[in-house]
Design an enzyme around this catalytic site. Structure first.
Site, PDB file in Angstrom:
ATOM      1  CG  HIS A 204      -1.798  -8.230   2.365  1.00  0.00           C
ATOM      2  ND1 HIS A 204      -1.587  -7.898   3.367  1.00  0.00           N
ATOM      3  CD2 HIS A 204      -2.004  -6.996   1.421  1.00  0.00           C
ATOM      4  CE1 HIS A 204      -1.259  -6.547   3.420  1.00  0.00           C
ATOM      5  NE2 HIS A 204      -1.619  -6.156   2.250  1.00  0.00           N
TER       6      HIS A 204
ATOM      7  CB  CYS B 116       3.558  -9.819  12.542  1.00  0.00           C
ATOM      8  SG  CYS B 116       5.243  -9.303  12.095  1.00  0.00           S
TER       9      CYS B 116
ATOM     10  CB  SER C   6       3.965  -0.697   2.605  1.00  0.00           C
ATOM     11  OG  SER C   6       2.946   0.077   3.180  1.00  0.00           O
TER      12      SER C   6
ATOM     13  CG  HIS D   2      -2.003  -1.283   1.029  1.00  0.00           C
ATOM     14  ND1 HIS D   2      -2.787  -1.089   0.139  1.00  0.00           N
ATOM     15  CD2 HIS D   2      -2.094  -2.260   1.868  1.00  0.00           C
ATOM     16  CE1 HIS D   2      -3.799  -2.243   0.347  1.00  0.00           C
ATOM     17  NE2 HIS D   2      -3.141  -2.969   1.144  1.00  0.00           N
TER      18      HIS D   2
ATOM     19  CB  THR E 101       0.040 -10.416  10.753  1.00  0.00           C
ATOM     20  OG1 THR E 101      -0.411  -9.740   9.589  1.00  0.00           O
ATOM     21  CG2 THR E 101       0.080 -11.897  10.476  1.00  0.00           C
TER      22      THR E 101
ATOM     23  CD  GLU F 291      -2.777 -10.625   7.775  1.00  0.00           C
ATOM     24  OE1 GLU F 291      -2.142  -9.602   7.528  1.00  0.00           O
ATOM     25  OE2 GLU F 291      -3.114 -11.156   8.888  1.00  0.00           O
TER      26      GLU F 291
END
Ligand code: SF4
Length: 579
Positions: A75, A191, A263, A41, A163, A127
């Protein structure tokens, strides 16, 4: 302006891996590449990928009749869509993040055992859509603790999180689930990358006047970072690119914290940091930004590295036990300056991504820089003539090699047959050729003079210069890996990977240090060799500073790495005058 850059800013492991996979594929030039949805993104990165022929596809029906490679992004996707892709005839490149794949596997194995899955996340996030597919219809998506009450009665409940979910929200939901379903099986699937990033932003509290979050406006994890920062009571600015910085408001701050979403590429973060550092705080003395600006100009113009070469050559003279003069360090200075400046014009635009400010500097001062580079070559050859015909011949050869290094040497008609058309294209050649060239000019060329140094001493000097320059050059390759990957330059970290390159550099530093320790013991050189061990200590510190994220690639880390050359020169100066 002082900047505190978050260690966790920028690409996470999953995005890094996905970008590497896609760019490596794009650089092969073997047909079209599609990504199922935008790879990340970040609109600037997506535009850049499009310029390399990587096309995002939004609807799976668009793949009909297409040939080429389809990339599954970090994802992940539902198994049903994976099946459609597989049967389409497109080659599949799976860039699903291993951490997302783990959540998919947990959901699949538990729902097959009769569990009902609860996914804590955003209903519309790709995701989460992918994760739902692994539950085969037995999944519920919730985002708030109150929604636990809406879940069905069941004995077997599995709870996982998207995540990138907010850790605090997930904890609250877990509490509500435990109260209603004491036997629920709950996995902590947030995560670390997300958690650590959020924790680091919170830790800015009390240490910075405001936080700048860099990342796409549509990036979920960047938006969450903004919320976490605001939630910690920090004044927060969310920007996508450096041009959006509110310079007026930032000028009233003293210390600015900078972080970035998963990102956001390094080059964008670097650009933002440089921009903020360049803003003169109303509370700051004029000297700080001015000194930073001067240092940046010296770095960009390659004068720092050329003086570094001078300094290293000076200490090599002492190591070889030669009479000190300005001739040998001078020839090193001119050669290194010329090669660095002229090769900058042939680097296929990697610096546009790695250091946009430097690329702009080179565009603006193109003519004087080129002219000075050519003058430097002529200067080095003029000195070489004075040192003898053999020195002149070798120096001429090294200059020619240095120039053709970045120029295609395979004839146009034959280029389709060869993967590598320039010396520079050969994987890892940049680090090796740069260190060999420096070591040859500084320690082997003097062997051709009428009064050469002792050959064993010259070999030790060659070994020392080679190892120091090799580590320096590879470290810069690591700092610039994202830009090099985009333009398709296969430097050492791109070929070996960052971890293995860092391991190699540590080994080279240790071997180099041991060599300098052993050389005086066998009588090859004098005790100055022991003093030079300090340079290997600071080299190791530079590697660790990057690896442990004590410093982020930028002016400070580059100054630390280049500082090794000046340290060598200073040690030589002290030895010469005090010993
Ligand atoms: Fe993978 Fe974590 Fe990055 Fe998501 S945030 S892509 S789970 S590393």
């Amino acid at each position: 302006m002082k900047v505190k850059l978050a260690k966790t800013a920028g690409f996470c492991m999953g995005v890094h891996r996905a970008m590497d996979l896609v760019l490596n594929e794009a650089n092969k030039g073997e047909g079209p590449i599609y990504t199922y949805g935008p790879l990340i993104h970040n609109s600037q990165v997506i535009d850049l990928l499009k310029s390399k022929g990587v096309i995002p596809i939004e609807d799976i029906r668009e793949i009909q009749g297409k040939k080429g490679t389809m990339v599954i992004r970090a994802h992940g996707i539902p198994p049903g869509e994976r099946e459609i892709l597989r049967s389409s005839g497109l080659r599949i490149l799976d860039a699903t993040c291993p951490r997302v794949a783990r959540v998919q596997a947990i959901i699949r194995s538990h729902t097959r055992k009769g569990f009902t899955a609860v996914i804590v996340g955003d209903q519309d996030h790709p995701e989460v859509i992918g994760l739902q597919g692994y539950a085969e219809g037995k999944a519920h998506v919730i985002g708030r603790p109150e929604e636990v009450a809406t879940l069905p009665e069941t004995e077997k409940l599995l709870v996982v999180a998207q995540t990138t979910q907010d850790a605090q929200v997930y904890r609250e939901i877990q509490k509500a689930v435990r109260a209603r379903y004491p036997k629920a099986v709950i996995f902590d699937t947030i995560c670390d990358a997300t958690h650590n990033r959020q924790q680091e932003v919170k830790s800015f509290s009390g240490h910075v006047d405001c936080v700048v979050v860099v990342g796409g406006y549509h990036s979920g994890n960047t938006q969450r970072l903004v919320q976490v920062s605001e939630g910690a009571g920090l004044r927060t600015f969310h920007i996508e690119k450096a041009e959006e910085l509110d310079r007026e408001r930032l000028a009233s701050m003293e210390v600015v914290g900078v972080t970035a979403g998963a990102s956001t590429p390094n080059w964008m973060i670097k650009q933002v940091v440089q921009e903020i550092q360049g803003i003169r705080s109303r509370r700051e003395a004029r000297l700080g930004p001015w000194l930073r600006k001067v240092f940046k100009i010296l770095m960009d113009s390659n004068l720092v590295v050329a003086f570094g070469g001078y300094s290293l050559s000076y200490s090599a003279e002492i190591l070889m036990n030669r009479d000190l003069d300005f001739v040998h360090p001078g020839i090193a200075f001119l050669y290194i300056y010329a090669m660095h400046v002229l090769n900058r014009f042939l680097d296929k635009g990697a610096s546009t991504y790695n250091d946009p400010a430097m690329a702009c500097f080179y565009r603006r001062y193109r003519i004087p820089l080129m002219f000075s580079g050519i003058l430097a070559i002529l200067g080095s050859l003029a000195i070489a003539i004075r040192l003898g015909p053999s020195v002149f011949l070798i120096m001429s050869g090294l200059c020619v090699l240095g120039i053709i290094y970045s120029v295609p040497i395979v004839p146009l008609r034959r280029r389709r047959l060869f993967r590598y058309t320039k010396i520079k294209d050969i994987p890892g050649s940049k680090t090796l050729s740069e260190s060999l060239a420096w070591a040859t000019v500084i320690s082997l060329v003097p062997l051709l003079e009428p009064s050469p140094p002792d050959s064993s001493k010259a070999l030790v000097a060659f070994f020392a210069v080679f190892s120091i320059v090799y580590v320096r050059s590879a470290l810069f390759d690591i700092f610039q890996a994202q830009g090099d990957l985009i333009v398709g330059v296969e430097t050492l970290p791109i070929t070996l990977g960052e971890k293995r390159t860092l391991l190699l550099l540590k080994s080279v530093t240790i071997i180099g240090g041991l060599g300098l320790l052993a050389a005086p013991l066998v009588g090859a050189v004098g005790s100055f060799s022991y003093l030079l061990l300090l340079c290997y200590g600071t080299l190791m510190m530079s590697i660790l500073a990057y690896e442990k994220r004590w410093l982020y690639p930028g002016t400070s880390l580059e100054a630390l790495v280049e500082g090794n050359f000046f340290l060598a020169g200073c040690l030589g100066f002290l030895w010469h005058h005090l010993a």
